[in-house]
Design a protein around this motif. Sequence first.
Motif, PDB file in Angstrom:
ATOM      1  N   VAL A 213       0.893  -1.160   0.000  1.00  0.00           N
ATOM      2  CA  VAL A 213       0.000   0.000   0.000  1.00  0.00           C
ATOM      3  C   VAL A 213       0.928   1.206   0.000  1.00  0.00           C
ATOM      4  N   ASN A 214       0.991   1.894  -1.127  1.00  0.00           N
ATOM      5  CA  ASN A 214       2.006   2.903  -1.346  1.00  0.00           C
ATOM      6  C   ASN A 214       1.614   4.281  -0.794  1.00  0.00           C
ATOM      7  N   THR A 215       2.446   5.249  -1.064  1.00  0.00           N
ATOM      8  CA  THR A 215       2.339   6.615  -0.555  1.00  0.00           C
ATOM      9  C   THR A 215       0.981   7.250  -0.858  1.00  0.00           C
ATOM     10  N   ASN A 216       0.457   7.936   0.153  1.00  0.00           N
ATOM     11  CA  ASN A 216      -0.781   8.722   0.041  1.00  0.00           C
ATOM     12  C   ASN A 216      -2.001   7.908  -0.377  1.00  0.00           C
ATOM     13  N   CYS A 217      -2.019   6.640  -0.005  1.00  0.00           N
ATOM     14  CA  CYS A 217      -3.208   5.817  -0.244  1.00  0.00           C
ATOM     15  C   CYS A 217      -4.125   5.883   0.958  1.00  0.00           C
ATOM     16  N   GLN A 218      -5.390   5.695   0.691  1.00  0.00           N
ATOM     17  CA  GLN A 218      -6.394   5.625   1.744  1.00  0.00           C
ATOM     18  C   GLN A 218      -7.148   4.308   1.572  1.00  0.00           C
ATOM     19  N   VAL A 219      -7.035   3.443   2.567  1.00  0.00           N
ATOM     20  CA  VAL A 219      -7.723   2.157   2.565  1.00  0.00           C
ATOM     21  C   VAL A 219      -8.818   2.262   3.618  1.00  0.00           C
ATOM     22  N   GLU A 220     -10.059   2.347   3.163  1.00  0.00           N
ATOM     23  CA  GLU A 220     -11.164   2.572   4.085  1.00  0.00           C
ATOM     24  C   GLU A 220     -11.586   1.283   4.782  1.00  0.00           C
ATOM     25  N   ARG A 221     -12.514   1.407   5.697  1.00  0.00           N
ATOM     26  CA  ARG A 221     -12.890   0.300   6.579  1.00  0.00           C
ATOM     27  C   ARG A 221     -13.401  -0.905   5.799  1.00  0.00           C
ATOM     28  N   GLY A 222     -13.056  -2.054   6.326  1.00  0.00           N
ATOM     29  CA  GLY A 222     -13.545  -3.296   5.759  1.00  0.00           C
ATOM     30  C   GLY A 222     -12.871  -3.720   4.473  1.00  0.00           C
ATOM     31  N   CYS A 223     -11.802  -3.052   4.082  1.00  0.00           N
ATOM     32  CA  CYS A 223     -11.104  -3.439   2.849  1.00  0.00           C
ATOM     33  C   CYS A 223     -10.187  -4.625   3.101  1.00  0.00           C
ATOM     34  N   ILE A 224      -9.957  -5.388   2.036  1.00  0.00           N
ATOM     35  CA  ILE A 224      -9.004  -6.494   2.045  1.00  0.00           C
ATOM     36  C   ILE A 224      -7.994  -6.210   0.941  1.00  0.00           C
ATOM     37  N   VAL A 225      -6.723  -6.139   1.317  1.00  0.00           N
ATOM     38  CA  VAL A 225      -5.646  -6.068   0.342  1.00  0.00           C
ATOM     39  C   VAL A 225      -4.924  -7.397   0.473  1.00  0.00           C
ATOM     40  N   ASN A 226      -5.212  -8.311  -0.441  1.00  0.00           N
ATOM     41  CA  ASN A 226      -4.812  -9.703  -0.293  1.00  0.00           C
ATOM     42  C   ASN A 226      -3.336  -9.924  -0.640  1.00  0.00           C
ATOM     43  N   CYS A 227      -2.886 -11.145  -0.468  1.00  0.00           N
ATOM     44  CA  CYS A 227      -1.480 -11.524  -0.639  1.00  0.00           C
ATOM     45  C   CYS A 227      -0.924 -11.046  -1.977  1.00  0.00           C
ATOM     46  N   GLY A 228       0.186 -10.325  -1.923  1.00  0.00           N
ATOM     47  CA  GLY A 228       0.883  -9.899  -3.122  1.00  0.00           C
ATOM     48  C   GLY A 228       0.214  -8.810  -3.927  1.00  0.00           C
ATOM     49  N   ALA A 229      -0.887  -8.272  -3.458  1.00  0.00           N
ATOM     50  CA  ALA A 229      -1.569  -7.197  -4.178  1.00  0.00           C
ATOM     51  C   ALA A 229      -0.779  -5.901  -4.027  1.00  0.00           C
ATOM     52  N   ILE A 230      -0.902  -5.035  -5.032  1.00  0.00           N
ATOM     53  CA  ILE A 230      -0.222  -3.738  -4.996  1.00  0.00           C
ATOM     54  C   ILE A 230      -1.250  -2.641  -5.215  1.00  0.00           C
ATOM     55  N   VAL A 231      -1.241  -1.671  -4.318  1.00  0.00           N
ATOM     56  CA  VAL A 231      -2.063  -0.481  -4.441  1.00  0.00           C
ATOM     57  C   VAL A 231      -1.074   0.681  -4.528  1.00  0.00           C
ATOM     58  N   ASP A 232      -0.954   1.250  -5.715  1.00  0.00           N
ATOM     59  CA  ASP A 232       0.069   2.259  -5.968  1.00  0.00           C
ATOM     60  C   ASP A 232      -0.341   3.625  -5.408  1.00  0.00           C
ATOM     61  N   HIS A 233       0.551   4.572  -5.508  1.00  0.00           N
ATOM     62  CA  HIS A 233       0.409   5.879  -4.854  1.00  0.00           C
ATOM     63  C   HIS A 233      -0.886   6.600  -5.224  1.00  0.00           C
ATOM     64  N   GLY A 234      -1.404   7.309  -4.220  1.00  0.00           N
ATOM     65  CA  GLY A 234      -2.543   8.181  -4.433  1.00  0.00           C
ATOM     66  C   GLY A 234      -3.877   7.507  -4.662  1.00  0.00           C
ATOM     67  N   CYS A 235      -3.990   6.241  -4.335  1.00  0.00           N
ATOM     68  CA  CYS A 235      -5.255   5.523  -4.540  1.00  0.00           C
ATOM     69  C   CYS A 235      -6.147   5.604  -3.308  1.00  0.00           C
ATOM     70  N   VAL A 236      -7.434   5.499  -3.560  1.00  0.00           N
ATOM     71  CA  VAL A 236      -8.425   5.391  -2.494  1.00  0.00           C
ATOM     72  C   VAL A 236      -9.191   4.102  -2.729  1.00  0.00           C
ATOM     73  N   LEU A 237      -9.221   3.252  -1.712  1.00  0.00           N
ATOM     74  CA  LEU A 237     -10.075   2.071  -1.728  1.00  0.00           C
ATOM     75  C   LEU A 237     -11.251   2.411  -0.827  1.00  0.00           C
ATOM     76  N   GLU A 238     -12.418   2.614  -1.432  1.00  0.00           N
ATOM     77  CA  GLU A 238     -13.600   2.916  -0.627  1.00  0.00           C
ATOM     78  C   GLU A 238     -13.961   1.690   0.211  1.00  0.00           C
ATOM     79  N   GLN A 239     -14.846   1.867   1.167  1.00  0.00           N
ATOM     80  CA  GLN A 239     -15.155   0.808   2.126  1.00  0.00           C
ATOM     81  C   GLN A 239     -15.542  -0.499   1.443  1.00  0.00           C
ATOM     82  N   GLY A 240     -15.069  -1.601   2.026  1.00  0.00           N
ATOM     83  CA  GLY A 240     -15.463  -2.930   1.586  1.00  0.00           C
ATOM     84  C   GLY A 240     -14.808  -3.437   0.325  1.00  0.00           C
ATOM     85  N   VAL A 241     -13.827  -2.728  -0.208  1.00  0.00           N
ATOM     86  CA  VAL A 241     -13.146  -3.168  -1.427  1.00  0.00           C
ATOM     87  C   VAL A 241     -12.266  -4.374  -1.111  1.00  0.00           C
ATOM     88  N   HIS A 242     -12.202  -5.314  -2.070  1.00  0.00           N
ATOM     89  CA  HIS A 242     -11.309  -6.474  -1.955  1.00  0.00           C
ATOM     90  C   HIS A 242     -10.388  -6.470  -3.164  1.00  0.00           C
TER      91      HIS A 242
END
Length: 170
Positions: A109-138
């Motif tokens: 989970v890179n720089t300036n990301c926002q991972v909201e409640r209930g999210c799952i960032v599973n094994c080996g996943a990449i969330v690059d800079h400046g991303c927002v994962l709204e609630q409940g994202v998998h």
Amino acid sequence: MRLVIFGAGGYGQTVADIACQSSRYTEICFLDDNRTGPDILGKCAEFTRFADEKTEMYPAFGNNVSRIQWLDRLMQAGVLVPTLVHASAYVSPKAHIAAGAIVFPKAVVNTNCQVERGCIVNCGAIVDHGCVLEQGVHICLGAIVKAENRIPTCTKVEAGKVIQNRTYPV
């Protein structure tokens, strides 16, 4: 601290594994509507019997909508909800991981990301800079969300999928 996990199936077991590795909990047990066993305290609806200031609870349901509904219910009842990040994951100190989110082994989970409640960032996943994962994202195994995307509430990004920069503009 005790952790009570809702659902003793596959996802619940992986949550228990990460929680155990964190060394944060002296007890990890389950509530499950369909299973019994020595580590299953009862049914999910009975959660208030086990809620106290030394207990965190997490709804380990793969269904994104159900997971958020249960998080709402727990938070409205004043139950403590954990944020779990595996030791092998990289989370930028400039990222925000909300309560009820889980970051699995080898995820980024890179720089300036926002991972909201209930999210799952599973094994080996990449969330690059400046991303927002709204609630409940998998974000599934090995999926990549490239820079500056806002992934909508309860979206499932399948294993291995690559979402190009700004596909879902922030």
